[in-house]
Motif scaffolding. Sequence first.
Motif, PDB file in Angstrom:
ATOM      1  N   LEU A   1       0.758  -1.181   0.149  1.00  0.00           N
ATOM      2  CA  LEU A   1      -0.068   0.139   0.001  1.00  0.00           C
ATOM      3  C   LEU A   1       0.879   1.370  -0.067  1.00  0.00           C
ATOM      4  O   LEU A   1       2.022   1.137   0.490  1.00  0.00           O
ATOM      5  N   ILE A   2       0.363   2.437  -0.460  1.00  0.00           N
ATOM      6  CA  ILE A   2       0.998   3.482  -0.515  1.00  0.00           C
ATOM      7  C   ILE A   2       0.738   4.097   0.802  1.00  0.00           C
ATOM      8  O   ILE A   2      -0.442   4.396   1.071  1.00  0.00           O
ATOM      9  N   VAL A   3       1.676   4.705   1.676  1.00  0.00           N
ATOM     10  CA  VAL A   3       1.361   5.251   2.634  1.00  0.00           C
ATOM     11  C   VAL A   3       1.718   6.835   2.820  1.00  0.00           C
ATOM     12  O   VAL A   3       2.630   7.141   1.979  1.00  0.00           O
ATOM     13  N   ASP A   4       1.123   7.449   3.761  1.00  0.00           N
ATOM     14  CA  ASP A   4       1.638   8.726   3.984  1.00  0.00           C
ATOM     15  C   ASP A   4       2.716   8.747   5.190  1.00  0.00           C
ATOM     16  O   ASP A   4       3.142   7.870   5.446  1.00  0.00           O
ATOM     17  N   ALA A   5       3.402  10.175   5.319  1.00  0.00           N
ATOM     18  CA  ALA A   5       4.673  10.254   6.186  1.00  0.00           C
ATOM     19  C   ALA A   5       4.319   9.715   7.490  1.00  0.00           C
ATOM     20  O   ALA A   5       5.164   9.215   8.224  1.00  0.00           O
ATOM     21  N   GLN A   6       2.856   9.664   7.820  1.00  0.00           N
ATOM     22  CA  GLN A   6       2.600   8.929   9.278  1.00  0.00           C
ATOM     23  C   GLN A   6       2.568   7.208   9.157  1.00  0.00           C
ATOM     24  O   GLN A   6       2.076   6.721  10.001  1.00  0.00           O
ATOM     25  N   GLY A   7       2.649   6.823   7.706  1.00  0.00           N
ATOM     26  CA  GLY A   7       2.524   5.334   7.732  1.00  0.00           C
ATOM     27  C   GLY A   7       1.040   5.103   7.603  1.00  0.00           C
ATOM     28  O   GLY A   7       0.843   3.615   7.480  1.00  0.00           O
ATOM     29  N   ARG A   8       0.202   6.000   7.297  1.00  0.00           N
ATOM     30  CA  ARG A   8      -1.379   5.605   7.089  1.00  0.00           C
ATOM     31  C   ARG A   8      -1.458   5.285   5.779  1.00  0.00           C
ATOM     32  O   ARG A   8      -1.057   6.037   4.693  1.00  0.00           O
ATOM     33  N   LYS A   9      -2.467   4.443   5.519  1.00  0.00           N
ATOM     34  CA  LYS A   9      -2.830   4.144   4.316  1.00  0.00           C
ATOM     35  C   LYS A   9      -3.741   5.558   3.609  1.00  0.00           C
ATOM     36  O   LYS A   9      -4.419   5.877   4.198  1.00  0.00           O
ATOM     37  N   LEU A  10      -3.365   5.763   2.267  1.00  0.00           N
ATOM     38  CA  LEU A  10      -3.832   6.957   1.642  1.00  0.00           C
ATOM     39  C   LEU A  10      -5.400   6.909   1.633  1.00  0.00           C
ATOM     40  O   LEU A  10      -6.010   5.861   1.088  1.00  0.00           O
ATOM     41  N   SER A  11      -6.113   7.596   1.918  1.00  0.00           N
ATOM     42  CA  SER A  11      -7.568   7.687   1.860  1.00  0.00           C
ATOM     43  C   SER A  11      -8.092   9.267   2.140  1.00  0.00           C
ATOM     44  O   SER A  11      -7.440   9.914   2.259  1.00  0.00           O
ATOM     45  N   LYS A  12      -9.462   9.315   1.779  1.00  0.00           N
ATOM     46  CA  LYS A  12      -9.996  10.612   1.790  1.00  0.00           C
ATOM     47  C   LYS A  12      -9.983  11.155   3.271  1.00  0.00           C
ATOM     48  O   LYS A  12      -9.850  12.303   3.439  1.00  0.00           O
ATOM     49  N   SER A  13     -10.092  10.096   4.083  1.00  0.00           N
ATOM     50  CA  SER A  13     -10.073  10.650   5.547  1.00  0.00           C
ATOM     51  C   SER A  13      -8.667  10.789   6.294  1.00  0.00           C
ATOM     52  O   SER A  13      -8.734  11.772   7.110  1.00  0.00           O
ATOM     53  N   THR A  14      -7.657  10.493   5.512  1.00  0.00           N
ATOM     54  CA  THR A  14      -6.374  11.072   5.888  1.00  0.00           C
ATOM     55  C   THR A  14      -6.017  12.270   4.899  1.00  0.00           C
ATOM     56  O   THR A  14      -4.626  12.562   4.936  1.00  0.00           O
TER      57      THR A  14
END
Length: 291
Positions: free
Chosen positions: A252-265
């Motif tokens: 999965l592509i994750v953001d700087a915080q390691g969260r999966k990209l999504s609308k909520s992030t």
Amino acid sequence: MYTRVFRFAPSPNGYLHLGHAYSALLNDDMAREVGGRLLLRIEDIDLARCRPEYEAAIYDDLAWLGISWQRRVRRQSEHFDDYEAALAKLEAQGVIYPSFESRSEIDALVAERDRHGPWPRDPDGVPLYPGRGRKVTRAERERRRRAGEPFALRLAMDAAVARTGVLTWTESGAGPQGQTGLVVAAPQMWGDVVLARKEVPASYHLAVAIDDALQGVSDVVRGQDLFWSTSVHRLLQALLGLPEPVYHHHRLIVDAQGRKLSKSTQAKSLRELRAAGATAADIRRMVGLGR
Ligand code: GLU
């Protein structure tokens, strides 16, 4: 000659972000590599959340990325009769039943169960169905359905698994714990999953299993977050006599915080990146597919 068939299956409930771009580009690359075909499926069964402008943006973004897909596009909302036919087959096997509890009644039942030790959760963290829908008599079910009460059609998991026995799938990517090769399906971890609701004749699980078969998909390439969903898809395929694709779950592509990209992030959409001057080649590099 046997041609392999791949598919990209976004839901038009928001703009595509880098996670979608990676999945679509990987499908396109893998299809090209083996001289296969790439199909596009619009997963819009949840009509309340899907919008035509998001669907239009999907075509535009994919074309901008340099991806070409075969026509016609399958739009799930146009095929409710296919899902109803599958539900009728499952009904005839006695492996589905309606449950009538509201969401708040289910929440209260879960809270009650949790008091006696943690009630099990499915791989998405949702509590397994704690209700008694399976115990409701046939006469009572009929009466409540005729009265127009809302209901969810659920898979009687134990009965379904007893019919099919142990199932496996071939994984050419990897699961969250690195599972690869022959994987043993564990559909029980989902409990009595919802396959349809009164107002929507298919859940994600049912629609995806039917559509992959009807579209002749040989290779399912999608994100690792759907790895364990494959257990339910394999079970539905076995019950309905559908062919078994090969699965490839990708990172999965994750953001700087390691969260999966999504609308909520609040992941940046491809359109925003494009408006800020990014090119399709930049997007490839950003998802680690750069050459
Ligand atoms: N529609 C799903 C999503 O956007 C993907 C379904 C699949 O690839 O099986 O996450």
